[in-house]
Design a protein around this motif. Structure first.
Motif, short mmCIF file in Angstrom:
data_model
loop_
_atom_site.label_atom_id
_atom_site.label_comp_id
_atom_site.label_asym_id
_atom_site.label_seq_id
_atom_site.Cartn_x
_atom_site.Cartn_y
_atom_site.Cartn_z
N ALA A 174 18.46 14.65 3.26
CA ALA A 174 19.09 15.53 2.66
C ALA A 174 18.57 15.29 0.97
O ALA A 174 18.77 14.39 0.60
CB ALA A 174 20.57 15.51 2.61
N GLY A 175 17.82 16.46 0.66
CA GLY A 175 17.23 16.33 -0.90
C GLY A 175 16.40 17.34 -0.98
O GLY A 175 16.38 18.44 -0.48
N ARG A 176 15.35 17.10 -1.95
CA ARG A 176 14.53 18.23 -2.29
C ARG A 176 12.99 17.66 -2.21
O ARG A 176 12.75 16.46 -2.80
CB ARG A 176 14.86 18.57 -3.94
N LEU A 177 12.13 18.62 -1.80
CA LEU A 177 10.80 18.28 -1.85
C LEU A 177 10.00 19.10 -2.89
O LEU A 177 10.33 20.39 -2.84
CB LEU A 177 9.92 18.35 -0.52
N LEU A 178 9.33 18.65 -4.04
CA LEU A 178 8.65 19.41 -4.85
C LEU A 178 7.03 19.34 -4.76
O LEU A 178 6.54 18.27 -4.45
CB LEU A 178 8.93 18.95 -6.25
N LEU A 179 6.45 20.65 -4.53
CA LEU A 179 4.93 20.59 -4.56
C LEU A 179 4.58 21.41 -5.82
O LEU A 179 5.38 22.17 -6.20
CB LEU A 179 4.26 21.44 -3.36
N CYS A 180 3.75 20.91 -6.66
CA CYS A 180 3.54 21.45 -7.82
C CYS A 180 2.03 21.39 -8.45
O CYS A 180 1.00 20.31 -7.99
CB CYS A 180 4.36 21.01 -8.96
N SER A 181 1.59 22.31 -9.07
CA SER A 181 0.39 22.12 -9.99
C SER A 181 0.30 21.06 -11.01
O SER A 181 1.35 21.06 -11.51
CB SER A 181 -0.44 23.64 -10.11
N ASP A 182 -0.95 20.93 -11.54
CA ASP A 182 -0.85 20.18 -12.66
C ASP A 182 -0.23 20.61 -14.06
O ASP A 182 -0.12 19.90 -14.98
CB ASP A 182 -2.39 19.38 -12.91
N GLY A 183 -0.37 22.06 -13.90
CA GLY A 183 0.21 22.73 -15.14
C GLY A 183 1.94 22.60 -15.10
O GLY A 183 2.21 22.69 -16.46
N VAL A 184 2.35 21.93 -14.25
CA VAL A 184 3.59 21.27 -14.24
C VAL A 184 3.86 20.05 -14.39
O VAL A 184 4.36 19.63 -15.59
CB VAL A 184 4.54 21.73 -13.08
N HIS A 185 3.31 19.21 -13.85
CA HIS A 185 3.64 17.60 -13.80
C HIS A 185 2.54 17.11 -15.19
O HIS A 185 3.18 16.09 -15.43
CB HIS A 185 3.03 17.02 -12.57
N LYS A 186 1.56 17.56 -15.47
CA LYS A 186 1.07 16.95 -16.75
C LYS A 186 1.76 17.46 -17.97
O LYS A 186 1.18 16.90 -19.06
CB LYS A 186 -0.52 17.34 -16.61
N THR A 187 2.59 18.21 -17.94
CA THR A 187 3.26 18.78 -18.78
C THR A 187 4.58 18.17 -19.17
O THR A 187 5.18 17.87 -19.93
CB THR A 187 3.18 20.31 -19.21
N LEU A 188 5.55 18.39 -18.03
CA LEU A 188 6.71 17.61 -18.08
C LEU A 188 6.72 16.31 -17.98
O LEU A 188 6.36 15.74 -16.95
CB LEU A 188 7.61 18.58 -17.02
N PRO A 189 7.47 15.52 -18.50
CA PRO A 189 7.65 14.11 -18.49
C PRO A 189 8.40 13.77 -17.09
O PRO A 189 9.15 14.78 -16.64
CB PRO A 189 8.55 13.50 -19.60
N THR A 190 8.42 12.66 -16.54
CA THR A 190 8.99 12.59 -15.17
C THR A 190 10.60 12.51 -15.38
O THR A 190 11.12 13.22 -14.43
CB THR A 190 8.59 10.80 -14.65
N ALA A 191 11.16 12.12 -16.48
CA ALA A 191 12.42 12.35 -16.72
C ALA A 191 12.99 13.78 -16.69
O ALA A 191 14.07 14.12 -16.22
CB ALA A 191 13.08 11.62 -17.80
#
Length: 241
Positions: A174-191
Motif C-alpha cells: 500500500a503506497g505510491r509509485l511515482l514515475l517522472c521526467s527530469d523536469g520534476v526531479h531536477k527541480t524539486l528537492p527530495t523533501a
C-alpha cells in the motif's frame, strides 16, 4: 487492454500530468495499459531529447510501444520501444522509464537515461532508479562533476543495448509509485517530493502539485509525473488469497 485510470479489480488508481513550461513544445509523454483479465498493468514516462517535434514524436512513440509490450518484461519493453523508433525515421530520441506489475505486491522497473521512479510507502520515499547521466558516471568514480553533466545522458532508447538498461524489482505494498521526467526531479528537492506524495489525497492531486510546483520553483524544462496508488484493501485481499 484498457487505459481506464480506475482499476477496482486490482485496487489501483493512477493519474498523470504534464506541462510544457518555458520550452517551445512539450516533448514528454506518458502511457498506460492494464489487462484486468491477466491481472497485469504497465506505465511509462518518456522524455524526448531536445525541444523539437522529432523529440516529442520519439517520446510518444516510445512510451506507447513500451506499455503495449510491457505487461510481462519491462526490459524487453524498452527494446520494443527502440525498434519502434528505428521503424520511424522522422522521430528523434528519448529517455524512458517503464513500470510493470500485477496482482502480487511486486513491481518491475526498467529505464534508460534520467527519467526516474520513486516509491513512497509508510512515510518513506525511496528512489528506485539510478540516473544514466555523465554526472552520475563521474560521481560514482569520485571524479569532479561539472553542472552541465547532469543533463548529458549516457543511455537512451535509440542507443541502449539490452545489457545497459537499468532494472529493479521492488515491493509495491500500500503506497505510491511515482514515475517522472527530469523536469520534476531536477527541480524539486527530495523533501518536497516526499511532502507532496504524502499529503496529496489522490494521484490526480499529486501529479498536478508536482508539475505545478516544479514550474513555480523556476523549472526550465517540460515537467511530467505519473502516480500509481495501491490501496491497503488490495494488499489485504492479496494476503488472504
Amino acid at each position: 487492454m484498457s487505459t481506464d485510470n480506475t482499476l477496482p479489480i486490482e485496487h489501483l488508481r493512477w493519474d498523470a500530468a504534464s506541462a510544457r513550461g518555458p520550452r517551445e513544445l512539450n516533448a514528454d509523454a506518458t502511457a498506460a495499459v492494464t489487462d484486468p483479465g491477466a491481472g497485469r498493468w504497465a506505465f511509462a514516462v518518456a522524455d524526448g531529447v531536445g525541444d523539437n517535434p522529432a523529440a516529442a514524436a520519439a517520446a510518444r512513440t516510445a512510451a506507447d510501444a513500451a506499455v503495449g509490450a510491457a505487461t510481462s518484461d519491462p526490459r524487453g519493453a524498452i527494446m520494443v520501444a527502440r525498434e519502434a523508433l528505428a521503424d520511424a525515421p522522422d522521430t528523434g530520441d528519448c529517455v524512458l522509464v517503464v513500470a510493470v506489475g500485477g496482482a502480487g505486491d511486486r513491481c518491475e522497473i526498467a529505464w534508460v537515461g534520467d527519467c526516474r521512479a520513486y516509491l513512497w510507502a509508510e512515510g518513506t520515499l525511496r528512489q528506485v532508479t539510478e540516473d544514466h547521466t555523465l554526472a552520475a558516471y563521474f560521481r560514482a568514480r569520485n571524479l569532479p562533476v561539472a553542472p552541465g553533466m547532469e543533463h548529458v545522458v549516457t543511455t537512451s532508447v535509440r542507443t541502449a543495448a539490452a545489457e545497459l538498461i537499468g532494472t529493479a524489482d521492488v515491493p509495491l505494498p500500500a503506497g505510491r509509485l511515482l514515475l517522472c521526467s527530469d523536469g520534476v526531479h531536477k527541480t524539486l528537492p527530495t523533501a518536497r517530493l516526499r511532502t507532496i506524495l504524502e499529503r496529496a489525497a489522490d494521484p490526480g492531486g499529486a501529479v498536478t502539485d508536482l508539475v505545478d510546483t516544479a514550474h513555480r520553483l523556476g523549472g526550465q524544462d517540460n515537467a511530467t509525473a505519473l502516480v500509481v496508488d495501491r490501496t491497503a484493501e488490495h494488499t489485504a485481499n492479496s494476503s488472504a488469497a
